[in-house]
Write an enzyme that holds these catalytic residues in place. Sequence first.
Site, PDB file in Angstrom:
ATOM      1  N   ARG A   6      -5.287  -3.652 -28.410  1.00 14.03           N
ATOM      2  CA  ARG A   6      -4.069  -3.531 -28.038  1.00 14.03           C
ATOM      3  C   ARG A   6      -3.549  -5.298 -27.960  1.00 14.03           C
ATOM      4  NH1 ARG A   6      -1.858  -6.512 -23.543  1.00 14.03           N
ATOM      5  NH2 ARG A   6       0.507  -5.245 -22.921  1.00 14.03           N
ATOM      6  N   GLY A  17       4.018 -10.272 -18.001  1.00 10.81           N
ATOM      7  CA  GLY A  17       4.515  -9.071 -17.260  1.00 10.81           C
ATOM      8  C   GLY A  17       3.895  -7.911 -18.236  1.00 10.81           C
ATOM      9  N   THR A  52      -1.041 -14.042 -16.596  1.00 10.80           N
ATOM     10  CA  THR A  52      -1.067 -14.713 -17.714  1.00 10.80           C
ATOM     11  C   THR A  52      -0.325 -15.894 -17.440  1.00 10.80           C
ATOM     12  OG1 THR A  52      -0.500 -13.039 -19.228  1.00 10.80           O
ATOM     13  CG2 THR A  52       0.574 -14.804 -19.882  1.00 10.80           C
ATOM     14  N   GLY A 107      -0.483  -7.583 -26.696  1.00  8.68           N
ATOM     15  CA  GLY A 107       0.647  -7.660 -25.813  1.00  8.68           C
ATOM     16  C   GLY A 107       1.862  -8.276 -26.446  1.00  8.68           C
TER      17      GLY A 107
HETATM   18  N1  ASP Z   1       2.352  -9.931 -20.872  1.00  7.82           N
HETATM   19  C1  ASP Z   1       0.890  -9.712 -20.909  1.00  7.82           C
HETATM   20  C2  ASP Z   1       0.411  -8.545 -21.732  1.00  7.82           C
HETATM   21  O1  ASP Z   1       1.027  -7.338 -21.761  1.00  7.82           O
HETATM   22  C3  ASP Z   1       0.058  -9.380 -19.578  1.00  7.82           C
HETATM   23  C4  ASP Z   1       0.387 -10.681 -18.376  1.00  7.82           C
HETATM   24  O2  ASP Z   1       1.705 -11.145 -18.598  1.00  7.82           O
HETATM   25  O3  ASP Z   1      -0.268 -11.016 -17.636  1.00  7.82           O
HETATM   26  O4  ASP Z   1      -0.441  -8.760 -22.564  1.00  7.82           O
END
Ligand code: ASP
Length: 334
Positions: free
Chosen positions: A231, A254, A203, A233
């Site tokens: 979904r 994360g 991300t 995040g």
């Molecule tokens: N935090 C993001 C999510 O759960 C994923 C990531 O940080 O890469 O969608």
Amino acid sequence: MKKLLLLSFCTFSLLVSAQKKYVLVVHGGAGTILKSSMTPEKENAYKEKLTEALHAGYAEIQKGKSAVDAVATSIVIMEDSPLFNAGRGAVFTNDGKNEMDAAIMDGKSKAAGAIAGVHTIKNPIKAAIAVMQKSEHVMLSGAGAEEFAKDEKLELVDPKYFWTKDRWESLQKIKSKENSKNSKKVSQNILPESYEIDQKFGTVGAVALDHNGNLAAGTSTGGMTNKKYGRIGDAPIIGAGTYANSQVGISATGWGEFFIRATAARTLAAKMEYQNKDIKTAAQDTIDEIEKMGGDGGLIALDKDGNIAQPFNTAGMYRGAITDKGEIFIEIYK
Ligand code: ASP
């Protein structure tokens, strides 16, 4: 005695004047980023892109533009790069789509905007900013968010634009593993197998401090590989993956489910606001809490005085910062 006092005063003043004031911090995701599995070319490519994002955002600040403008400029550069899990290069859902989320928050006004589950908006962060600045809402999702982006004349692209070979292969790897095991994990505390295999979260996020002392934070992501059922995040959820007020701005990366349940970004700000913790302690505490819950990831934070924190509990996190004098610091590993 007098001499000693004078000496310690001088040392203190020197330390204070040597303290760096950061004006922009960026991340390109946390995860299993190991030096052993990285080529020098790949490492350079990441460093160059982070540098470009920092320089471009910094230039906005130098021109007197707002923290929101600086965050947007940095994030757009990372969204346009296939290296990161945001915009072009976003990971794939279980049904083979790139489905993106993004958010922005302006610390001064506490205005915020977010979009979730979009497939055709070239730069999701621009849509999040449009939601903040041109609508009466905070979060738009799916087809409605895309219709809004179209009305706002934002650039829409064919979903194929987001396709990258690496991310496609990650999905295939996860799916074949899933099929061969056929196991079902249904607990919020057990990392789904798909995530275990593909732990390069990727991300992107940025936090900026402008000439007026205002902060802004933004995050953009494709989410997690193999995600299902629409979904969403933590990235587009204000207070979870993204937050800013007049004291601090935060962008997280994360395993999103944990950052949502920990209300991570807002918790960090609250630790500073109500417990008088400094940014580094507040940020580390927040990641420690996520770890205790069983989650992993990292975050970047920048406060109104130009102090930063970049804690994470994964093997690595692409991260960088630039000072008011234009000095750049970039790191990847622990
Ligand atoms: N935090 C993001 C999510 O759960 C994923 C990531 O940080 O890469 O969608």
